[in-house]
Structures are given as C-alpha cells and as structure tokens.
Design a protein around this motif. Structure first.
Motif, PDB file in Angstrom:
ATOM      1  N   HIS A 121      14.038   5.444  -2.586  1.00 56.14           N
ATOM      2  CA  HIS A 121      14.143   6.248  -3.805  1.00 56.14           C
ATOM      3  C   HIS A 121      14.994   7.502  -3.616  1.00 56.14           C
ATOM      4  N   ALA A 122      15.820   7.499  -2.542  1.00 55.66           N
ATOM      5  CA  ALA A 122      16.655   8.680  -2.259  1.00 55.66           C
ATOM      6  C   ALA A 122      17.619   8.957  -3.422  1.00 55.66           C
ATOM      7  N   SER A 123      18.032   7.903  -4.151  1.00 53.96           N
ATOM      8  CA  SER A 123      18.996   8.112  -5.240  1.00 53.96           C
ATOM      9  C   SER A 123      18.328   8.588  -6.535  1.00 53.96           C
ATOM     10  N   VAL A 124      16.977   8.597  -6.575  1.00 49.76           N
ATOM     11  CA  VAL A 124      16.282   9.087  -7.780  1.00 49.76           C
ATOM     12  C   VAL A 124      16.348  10.621  -7.744  1.00 49.76           C
ATOM     13  N   PRO A 125      16.817  11.276  -8.836  1.00 51.18           N
ATOM     14  CA  PRO A 125      16.915  12.741  -8.815  1.00 51.18           C
ATOM     15  C   PRO A 125      15.579  13.381  -8.423  1.00 51.18           C
ATOM     16  N   ILE A 126      15.674  14.495  -7.646  1.00 52.09           N
ATOM     17  CA  ILE A 126      14.472  15.100  -7.075  1.00 52.09           C
ATOM     18  C   ILE A 126      13.428  15.466  -8.137  1.00 52.09           C
ATOM     19  N   GLU A 127      13.884  15.963  -9.322  1.00 49.09           N
ATOM     20  CA  GLU A 127      12.903  16.322 -10.379  1.00 49.09           C
ATOM     21  C   GLU A 127      12.148  15.069 -10.834  1.00 49.09           C
ATOM     22  N   ASP A 128      12.880  13.949 -10.966  1.00 49.10           N
ATOM     23  CA  ASP A 128      12.215  12.702 -11.383  1.00 49.10           C
ATOM     24  C   ASP A 128      11.233  12.238 -10.312  1.00 49.10           C
ATOM     25  N   ARG A 129      11.637  12.393  -9.028  1.00 50.01           N
ATOM     26  CA  ARG A 129      10.733  11.991  -7.935  1.00 50.01           C
ATOM     27  C   ARG A 129       9.446  12.806  -8.011  1.00 50.01           C
ATOM     28  N   ARG A 130       9.602  14.119  -8.243  1.00 46.41           N
ATOM     29  CA  ARG A 130       8.418  14.991  -8.329  1.00 46.41           C
ATOM     30  C   ARG A 130       7.519  14.551  -9.472  1.00 46.41           C
ATOM     31  N   LYS A 131       8.153  14.300 -10.635  1.00 45.92           N
ATOM     32  CA  LYS A 131       7.376  13.907 -11.820  1.00 45.92           C
ATOM     33  C   LYS A 131       6.574  12.639 -11.534  1.00 45.92           C
ATOM     34  N   LEU A 132       7.182  11.721 -10.802  1.00 45.72           N
ATOM     35  CA  LEU A 132       6.522  10.439 -10.511  1.00 45.72           C
ATOM     36  C   LEU A 132       5.506  10.557  -9.373  1.00 45.72           C
ATOM     37  N   GLY A 133       5.538  11.662  -8.641  1.00 44.72           N
ATOM     38  CA  GLY A 133       4.587  11.841  -7.525  1.00 44.72           C
ATOM     39  C   GLY A 133       5.135  11.364  -6.186  1.00 44.72           C
ATOM     40  N   ILE A 134       6.478  11.162  -6.098  1.00 43.07           N
ATOM     41  CA  ILE A 134       7.077  10.704  -4.835  1.00 43.07           C
ATOM     42  C   ILE A 134       7.361  11.931  -3.962  1.00 43.07           C
ATOM     43  N   THR A 135       6.374  12.348  -3.192  1.00 37.88           N
ATOM     44  CA  THR A 135       6.522  13.534  -2.340  1.00 37.88           C
ATOM     45  C   THR A 135       7.202  13.132  -1.026  1.00 37.88           C
ATOM     46  N   ASP A 136       7.537  14.149  -0.186  1.00 41.18           N
ATOM     47  CA  ASP A 136       8.217  13.878   1.090  1.00 41.18           C
ATOM     48  C   ASP A 136       7.322  13.165   2.096  1.00 41.18           C
ATOM     49  N   SER A 137       6.003  13.273   1.914  1.00 34.52           N
ATOM     50  CA  SER A 137       5.113  12.615   2.886  1.00 34.52           C
ATOM     51  C   SER A 137       4.481  11.334   2.319  1.00 34.52           C
ATOM     52  N   LEU A 138       5.079  10.841   1.232  1.00 35.80           N
ATOM     53  CA  LEU A 138       4.578   9.581   0.658  1.00 35.80           C
ATOM     54  C   LEU A 138       5.182   8.404   1.434  1.00 35.80           C
TER      55      LEU A 138
ATOM     56  N   ILE B 221       0.872  -1.184   0.000  1.00 34.95           N
ATOM     57  CA  ILE B 221       0.000   0.000   0.000  1.00 34.95           C
ATOM     58  C   ILE B 221       0.905   1.228   0.000  1.00 34.95           C
ATOM     59  N   THR B 222       0.560   2.209  -0.819  1.00 41.94           N
ATOM     60  CA  THR B 222       1.270   3.489  -0.794  1.00 41.94           C
ATOM     61  C   THR B 222       0.256   4.555  -0.396  1.00 41.94           C
ATOM     62  N   PHE B 223       0.650   5.447   0.524  1.00 45.54           N
ATOM     63  CA  PHE B 223      -0.296   6.513   0.905  1.00 45.54           C
ATOM     64  C   PHE B 223       0.455   7.787   1.250  1.00 45.54           C
ATOM     65  N   GLU B 224      -0.277   8.888   1.187  1.00 42.91           N
ATOM     66  CA  GLU B 224       0.342  10.178   1.449  1.00 42.91           C
ATOM     67  C   GLU B 224      -0.339  10.795   2.648  1.00 42.91           C
ATOM     68  N   LEU B 225       0.468  11.224   3.629  1.00 49.38           N
ATOM     69  CA  LEU B 225      -0.109  11.888   4.796  1.00 49.38           C
ATOM     70  C   LEU B 225      -0.353  13.353   4.453  1.00 49.38           C
ATOM     71  N   ASP B 226      -1.366  13.931   5.101  1.00 50.22           N
ATOM     72  CA  ASP B 226      -1.676  15.334   4.849  1.00 50.22           C
ATOM     73  C   ASP B 226      -0.829  16.183   5.802  1.00 50.22           C
ATOM     74  N   THR B 227       0.504  16.056   5.668  1.00 47.61           N
ATOM     75  CA  THR B 227       1.393  16.771   6.576  1.00 47.61           C
ATOM     76  C   THR B 227       2.780  16.922   5.951  1.00 47.61           C
ATOM     77  N   ASN B 228       3.751  17.396   6.740  1.00 49.90           N
ATOM     78  CA  ASN B 228       5.090  17.638   6.187  1.00 49.90           C
ATOM     79  C   ASN B 228       6.045  16.463   6.456  1.00 49.90           C
ATOM     80  N   LEU B 229       7.306  16.648   6.046  1.00 47.74           N
ATOM     81  CA  LEU B 229       8.296  15.577   6.174  1.00 47.74           C
ATOM     82  C   LEU B 229       8.561  15.195   7.630  1.00 47.74           C
ATOM     83  N   SER B 230       8.682  16.220   8.520  1.00 46.50           N
ATOM     84  CA  SER B 230       9.076  15.865   9.887  1.00 46.50           C
ATOM     85  C   SER B 230       7.964  15.068  10.588  1.00 46.50           C
ATOM     86  N   LYS B 231       6.711  15.427  10.331  1.00 47.65           N
ATOM     87  CA  LYS B 231       5.628  14.640  10.947  1.00 47.65           C
ATOM     88  C   LYS B 231       5.509  13.250  10.300  1.00 47.65           C
TER      89      LYS B 231
END
Ligand SMILES: Cc1ncc(COP(=O)(O)O)c(C=O)c1O
Length: 386
Positions: free
Chosen positions: A345-362, A303-313
């Motif tokens: 996915h830390a090694s995936v370049p940040i622009e590619d992560r954004r394009k794919l939808g891999i946000t900090d709270s995913l 399951i993949t999900f996104e929290l409605d919050t920031n990275l630290s939370k």
C-alpha cells in the motif's frame, strides 16, 4: 457433488472416445489452431486458441462449478479479468460504486485508466455500511464492485444486502472473492451477479501462475464478457490453465489448513503483550464477526495485526522470521508476511492510509499450510527479539 469432488472431477471426465488415450486428467493442448475436415465444420468447435482452447475450456467449467455458476471464464491475470469486465459493461459517463480499501492494483486501474482516460466515475465508499452504498446511487450507476474481506483491514461487506439494493435499482453487483476462495464464500448464492478471482492466489495456490477468473449465471452477461475476452485477448494460456486445473484439486484441503493455522495464530497473537490488535474474521473480537459467521464458511488464511511498537522494530520483526517470506501476494502454500505501509500500500496517499487505519506497524500475513507448531515458534522467536 460436494466441493472437493467437483474440484477433482468437473472438466476432467475421462473421454473414452477411440481417438483419445483415456487420460484421467485434462491434457495440455498447446495448439494455437485446430484442423478441420470440412471447410464449414470446425472439428469439435475448436478453431483458434484465443477463442476456445480445450485445456482452458476444462478449467473454465471447473471454475464455474466451484462458484455454483453456469459459466466460467479464465483470464491472463486478475487485472486482465477486471479490465475485460469494465470494457464489457461500461461506457463513457457511467458511474461505479466501489469499496474504499480496495486492492491497490484495482484502484490504479479504476483511477488511472478508466477514470482518467475513459471518463468513468468511481465513488470509493465504505461498503461495510450498506446504507452508504444506497446514498451514492445515481441514474448513471451501472456497477457496484465490492471486495469482502478487504485488504489489508479485512473489513466485510454484507453481500446479500448490497446485491438486493443493486438489484432494486437495476445495477450489476460484482464481488472480488480472491481472499476467501470459492471454498469459504460463494457470492452468487448471496445474490451477486459476477464473481471475480485472481487465480494467482488461493485457486492456483502454489505461487507459480498468474491468472484471473470470472463466474456468472446470466447467459447475456457471460456473452458480453466472453466477447471481450476474445476481442481484447486477455486469455489464460493453456499451460497456466493446466497449472490451475492441477492446483484446484487440493483447494478444499488447503483452505481447511490455511484456516486451521490462521485461527491458532490469530488466537496466539491476540493475547501477546507486544501485539496491539489482531484483525481476523474467525475471532469473535472481529467487529463483524456475526456477518462473517453468516456469509462465510470460515475465517480464511489472512491475518492483519498491529505491533505495539514503531516502524523500525516492525521491520526488524518481519525480517527476522524464517518460515514467513517477506513478500507481497498471498494464498500460496507457503507463509508470507509484509508491511502494507512500505510494500503493498506504499502507493496509497498517506492521508488515505491513515483514514483506513494502515499504520507503520500494521502487518499483513498470508498464513500457509506448514506445521502450526513451526509457524508459532517462528513468530514467538521473532517477537521475543524486538
Ligand atoms: C483482491 C485482489 N484482486 C485482484 C488482484 C489482481 O490479480 P492479479 O495479480 O492476478 O492481476 C489481486 C492481486 O493481488 C488481489 O489481491
């Protein structure tokens, strides 16, 4: 034979030959070499364990049966299997079409080894749109390599449609079926030529063995890949073969439980006010729910999900869980959780992560087979604390 009967019996038929003891499981054969009586007649076909080993052979026949394949091969890791396939099928100048959010280790192998060193070209394409696959075919394209569902966005590709396009153009189709296991999806039945698994995940299922598997129906393909398995030597050891034979026996039961727990957790998260979005192929909110129903026999355990919050939370949430270990990998009986942006996915370049939808709270979760109630309570407590 149905799935669970095959997973228990194939490769482990009791041998009543007078020289054996009638073991009800395939014995662990650690010998590196096998004696023969006659110079020109290797006893039972075994000479040297890199080429053929009885325990690995038992596993390979079981692996083949689970994917409804004629042939199975067991490798030292999923990536060892991938390397062997690329060496078997490609030469410098060839072109491969592949999924854009492919497993990071596979991307590294493609880009840093086969592209940089051996001049193989890769097009990373959104294979969830079959027409895009067609547009990228050139006269150099030899292989279409797809992962469905992808990691971590759980995007699906229409295996039947892509295999048809590939076939019309004389191209081989490979499906990395690691996320579904042979219990929930059988790509060869949908027209693919090669199925690949990291057995380190669901197939072994107990997070205690690294391995890879390849299953095919075509004898020529089998011989080409088996030639590299022996020549390059990325074989699964007898001990790991024994471990995987043991793990497979409960694959059907485990997958049913992974699915049952995941479905309930996905439904719980979907209506939780602190959760922004849930991606799970068993929910009818999944953008390709109808394809999932057609080509898969269940939603699986991821399951993949996104929290409605920031990275630290989000960090706090994953660190506060008791039964979900904060760890990479997936497919074991124990539940795991991770933050792809900082971990897998830390090694995936940040622009590619954004394009794919891999946000900090995913967040990506591999749901284990613990009691559903305990897992739901654990998630509930950690969500309440952020
Ligand atoms: C989808 C997928 N394919 C292949 C691999 C590589 O397998 P291994 O770690 O056994 O080399 C992984 C590992 O995480 C994976 O998730």
């Amino acid at each position: 034979m149905k799935f669970s009967t095959k997973s228990i019996h194939i490769g482990e038929e009791v041998d009543f030959n007078q020289t054996t003891s009638g073991d009800v499981i395939a014995p662990l054969h650690l010998a590196t070499t096998f004696a023969r009586k006659d110079v020109q007649d290797p006893t039972r076909g075994f000479e040297y364990s890199r080429s053929l080993n009885p325990t690995r052979q038992a596993l390979e026949s079981k692996l083949a049966a689970l994917e409804n394949a004629e042939y199975g091969l067991a490798f030292s890791s999923g990536l060892g299997a991938e390397t062997s396939i690329l060496l078997a099928l490609l030469k410098s100048g060839d072109h491969v079409i592949t999924t854009d959010d492919l497993y990071g280790g596979t991307q590294r192998l493609f880009r840093k080894v086969f592209e940089e060193k051996f001049n193989i070209q890769f097009s990373f394409v959104d294979t969830s749109k079959s027409s895009l696959v067609k547009n990228h075919i050139t006269n150099k394209t030899k292989l279409i390599w797809i992962e469905s569902p992808t990691n971590p966005m759980l995007k699906l590709s229409d295996i039947q449609a892509i295999a048809k396009i590939a076939n019309q153009n004389g191209i081989i189709t490979l499906v990395d079926n690691t996320f579904m296991s042979p219990f929930f999806q059988n790509p060869l039945d949908l027209g693919a030529d090669i199925v690949l698994h990291s057995t380190s995940k669901y197939i072994n299922g107990h997070s205690d063995s690294i391995g890879g598997a390849v299953m095919v129906n075509n004898s020529e393909l089998y011989e080409r890949i088996q030639f590299i398995q022996n020549s390059a030597g990325a074989i699964l050891s007898p001990f790991d073969s024994y471990m995987v034979l043991r793990g497979i026996k409960t694959l059907g039961m485990r997958m049913r439980e992974h699915h049952r727990n995941s479905q309930q957790i996905a439904e719980y998260l979907e209506v939780h006010q602190k959760v922004k979005k849930v991606i799970y192929p068993g929910l009818n909110s999944h953008p390709q729910y109808h394809l999932a129903q057609r080509q898969m026999k269940g939603g699986g355990g991821m399951i993949t999900f996104e929290l409605d919050t920031n990275l630290s939370k989000s960090k706090k949430f994953v660190e506060n869980l008791n039964y979900f270990s904060l760890a990479e990998s997936l497919g074991g009986v124990e539940s795991l959780i991770e933050l792809p942006a900082l971990m897998t996915h830390a090694s995936v370049p940040i622009e590619d992560r954004r394009k794919l939808g891999i946000t900090d709270s995913l967040i990506r979760m591999s749901v284990g087979v613990e009691s559903t109630e305990d897992l739901l309570n654990d998630l509930d407590k950690a969500l309440n604390r952020i």
